[in-house]
Write a protein that holds these residues in place. Sequence first.
Motif, PDB file in Angstrom:
ATOM      1  N   ARG A  47       6.430  -5.040   7.072  1.00 51.87           N
ATOM      2  CA  ARG A  47       7.813  -5.094   7.565  1.00 51.87           C
ATOM      3  C   ARG A  47       8.732  -4.121   6.855  1.00 51.87           C
ATOM      4  O   ARG A  47       9.800  -3.761   7.366  1.00 51.87           O
ATOM      5  CB  ARG A  47       8.355  -6.511   7.407  1.00 51.87           C
ATOM      6  CG  ARG A  47       7.635  -7.552   8.241  1.00 51.87           C
ATOM      7  CD  ARG A  47       8.366  -8.884   8.236  1.00 51.87           C
ATOM      8  NE  ARG A  47       7.645  -9.915   8.970  1.00 51.87           N
ATOM      9  CZ  ARG A  47       6.866 -10.808   8.397  1.00 51.87           C
ATOM     10  NH1 ARG A  47       6.729 -10.821   7.090  1.00 51.87           N
ATOM     11  NH2 ARG A  47       6.235 -11.717   9.129  1.00 51.87           N
ATOM     12  N   ILE A  48       8.352  -3.700   5.654  1.00 57.49           N
ATOM     13  CA  ILE A  48       9.211  -2.839   4.841  1.00 57.49           C
ATOM     14  C   ILE A  48       8.462  -1.539   4.552  1.00 57.49           C
ATOM     15  O   ILE A  48       7.294  -1.558   4.156  1.00 57.49           O
ATOM     16  CB  ILE A  48       9.578  -3.520   3.516  1.00 57.49           C
ATOM     17  CG1 ILE A  48      10.349  -4.809   3.793  1.00 57.49           C
ATOM     18  CG2 ILE A  48      10.401  -2.586   2.631  1.00 57.49           C
ATOM     19  CD1 ILE A  48      10.551  -5.666   2.567  1.00 57.49           C
ATOM     20  N   THR A  49       9.165  -0.428   4.755  1.00 55.54           N
ATOM     21  CA  THR A  49       8.602   0.888   4.426  1.00 55.54           C
ATOM     22  C   THR A  49       9.646   1.717   3.696  1.00 55.54           C
ATOM     23  O   THR A  49      10.852   1.588   3.933  1.00 55.54           O
ATOM     24  CB  THR A  49       8.154   1.649   5.686  1.00 55.54           C
ATOM     25  OG1 THR A  49       9.275   1.801   6.578  1.00 55.54           O
ATOM     26  CG2 THR A  49       7.037   0.919   6.410  1.00 55.54           C
ATOM     27  N   TYR A  50       9.163   2.561   2.802  1.00 46.63           N
ATOM     28  CA  TYR A  50      10.009   3.522   2.106  1.00 46.63           C
ATOM     29  C   TYR A  50       9.312   4.882   2.148  1.00 46.63           C
ATOM     30  O   TYR A  50       8.084   4.950   2.106  1.00 46.63           O
ATOM     31  CB  TYR A  50      10.233   3.123   0.649  1.00 46.63           C
ATOM     32  CG  TYR A  50      10.937   1.809   0.450  1.00 46.63           C
ATOM     33  CD1 TYR A  50      10.315   0.761  -0.216  1.00 46.63           C
ATOM     34  CD2 TYR A  50      12.241   1.607   0.904  1.00 46.63           C
ATOM     35  CE1 TYR A  50      10.956  -0.452  -0.413  1.00 46.63           C
ATOM     36  CE2 TYR A  50      12.885   0.401   0.717  1.00 46.63           C
ATOM     37  CZ  TYR A  50      12.235  -0.631   0.055  1.00 46.63           C
ATOM     38  OH  TYR A  50      12.881  -1.822  -0.137  1.00 46.63           O
ATOM     39  N   VAL A  77       5.364   4.074   1.200  1.00 50.19           N
ATOM     40  CA  VAL A  77       4.812   2.779   0.850  1.00 50.19           C
ATOM     41  C   VAL A  77       5.154   1.783   1.946  1.00 50.19           C
ATOM     42  O   VAL A  77       6.175   1.910   2.619  1.00 50.19           O
ATOM     43  CB  VAL A  77       5.332   2.283  -0.520  1.00 50.19           C
ATOM     44  CG1 VAL A  77       6.832   2.104  -0.510  1.00 50.19           C
ATOM     45  CG2 VAL A  77       4.629   1.007  -0.953  1.00 50.19           C
ATOM     46  N   ILE A  78       4.272   0.805   2.125  1.00 51.47           N
ATOM     47  CA  ILE A  78       4.479  -0.238   3.113  1.00 51.47           C
ATOM     48  C   ILE A  78       4.193  -1.590   2.469  1.00 51.47           C
ATOM     49  O   ILE A  78       3.263  -1.722   1.668  1.00 51.47           O
ATOM     50  CB  ILE A  78       3.596   0.007   4.352  1.00 51.47           C
ATOM     51  CG1 ILE A  78       3.945  -0.945   5.495  1.00 51.47           C
ATOM     52  CG2 ILE A  78       2.112  -0.055   4.006  1.00 51.47           C
ATOM     53  CD1 ILE A  78       3.327  -0.540   6.828  1.00 51.47           C
ATOM     54  N   SER A  79       5.006  -2.583   2.811  1.00 49.11           N
ATOM     55  CA  SER A  79       4.829  -3.909   2.241  1.00 49.11           C
ATOM     56  C   SER A  79       3.570  -4.568   2.787  1.00 49.11           C
ATOM     57  O   SER A  79       2.971  -4.097   3.764  1.00 49.11           O
ATOM     58  CB  SER A  79       6.050  -4.772   2.547  1.00 49.11           C
ATOM     59  OG  SER A  79       6.206  -4.934   3.955  1.00 49.11           O
ATOM     60  N   GLY A 116       2.262  -7.596  -4.794  1.00 51.07           N
ATOM     61  CA  GLY A 116       3.698  -7.702  -4.984  1.00 51.07           C
ATOM     62  C   GLY A 116       4.475  -6.775  -4.079  1.00 51.07           C
ATOM     63  O   GLY A 116       3.977  -6.283  -3.069  1.00 51.07           O
ATOM     64  N   ILE A 117       5.698  -6.515  -4.470  1.00 53.84           N
ATOM     65  CA  ILE A 117       6.613  -5.750  -3.627  1.00 53.84           C
ATOM     66  C   ILE A 117       6.253  -4.259  -3.651  1.00 53.84           C
ATOM     67  O   ILE A 117       5.594  -3.794  -4.584  1.00 53.84           O
ATOM     68  CB  ILE A 117       8.069  -5.962  -4.076  1.00 53.84           C
ATOM     69  CG1 ILE A 117       8.274  -5.456  -5.508  1.00 53.84           C
ATOM     70  CG2 ILE A 117       8.462  -7.432  -3.966  1.00 53.84           C
ATOM     71  CD1 ILE A 117       9.721  -5.502  -5.963  1.00 53.84           C
ATOM     72  N   PRO A 118       6.682  -3.523  -2.646  1.00 54.52           N
ATOM     73  CA  PRO A 118       6.421  -2.079  -2.626  1.00 54.52           C
ATOM     74  C   PRO A 118       7.010  -1.383  -3.846  1.00 54.52           C
ATOM     75  O   PRO A 118       8.083  -1.769  -4.328  1.00 54.52           O
ATOM     76  CB  PRO A 118       7.118  -1.617  -1.346  1.00 54.52           C
ATOM     77  CG  PRO A 118       7.176  -2.834  -0.485  1.00 54.52           C
ATOM     78  CD  PRO A 118       7.357  -3.968  -1.419  1.00 54.52           C
ATOM     79  N   ALA A 119       6.313  -0.358  -4.318  1.00 53.08           N
ATOM     80  CA  ALA A 119       6.766   0.398  -5.474  1.00 53.08           C
ATOM     81  C   ALA A 119       6.596   1.882  -5.204  1.00 53.08           C
ATOM     82  O   ALA A 119       5.756   2.282  -4.395  1.00 53.08           O
ATOM     83  CB  ALA A 119       5.987  -0.004  -6.719  1.00 53.08           C
ATOM     84  N   MET A 146       0.836  -1.200   0.000  1.00 50.76           N
ATOM     85  CA  MET A 146       0.000   0.000   0.000  1.00 50.76           C
ATOM     86  C   MET A 146       0.866   1.244   0.000  1.00 50.76           C
ATOM     87  O   MET A 146       1.816   1.362   0.793  1.00 50.76           O
ATOM     88  CB  MET A 146      -0.906   0.003   1.225  1.00 50.76           C
ATOM     89  CG  MET A 146      -1.884  -1.162   1.276  1.00 50.76           C
ATOM     90  SD  MET A 146      -3.057  -1.155  -0.095  1.00 50.76           S
ATOM     91  CE  MET A 146      -3.914   0.408   0.198  1.00 50.76           C
ATOM     92  N   GLY A 147       0.522   2.160  -0.868  1.00 52.86           N
ATOM     93  CA  GLY A 147       1.290   3.396  -0.976  1.00 52.86           C
ATOM     94  C   GLY A 147       0.419   4.618  -0.761  1.00 52.86           C
ATOM     95  O   GLY A 147      -0.801   4.575  -0.921  1.00 52.86           O
TER      96      GLY A 147
END
Length: 123
Positions: free
Chosen positions: A56-59, A50-52, A101-104, A34-35
């Motif tokens: 667990r992953i954020t940008y 964005v979050i996975s 899928g993966i964060p974008a 989700m972004g």
Amino acid sequence: QVQLVESGGGLVQAGGSLRLSCAASGRTFSSYAMGWFRQAPGKEREFVAVISSAGRITYYADSVKGRFTISRDNAKNTVYLQMNSLKPEDTAVYSCAGRLGIPARTPWEYDYWGQGTQVTVSS
């Protein structure tokens, strides 16, 4: 099919805080990265955070790093954007988006979009 509805926007003074929410329909929310994106008048849509799918992953965009925090609650099918130390240049329509899928970080990689919520920061 996933439907996204944002809430929590409004008018705030510089230095203030807002918390945006994005509620998703469907039982597969936990499969989506989700972004959050934003678009100011006369400008292109830009990446915010964005979050996975599992959280667990954020940008973050450099412009909001250290001030904004993205999080999600998969049990509630909701993703959040906590915005602190707001600046007038944060004024924009904020939209959430979802993708499998993966964060974008680019808008065209997302399949589903909400209508957006207006955030206005006064100086």
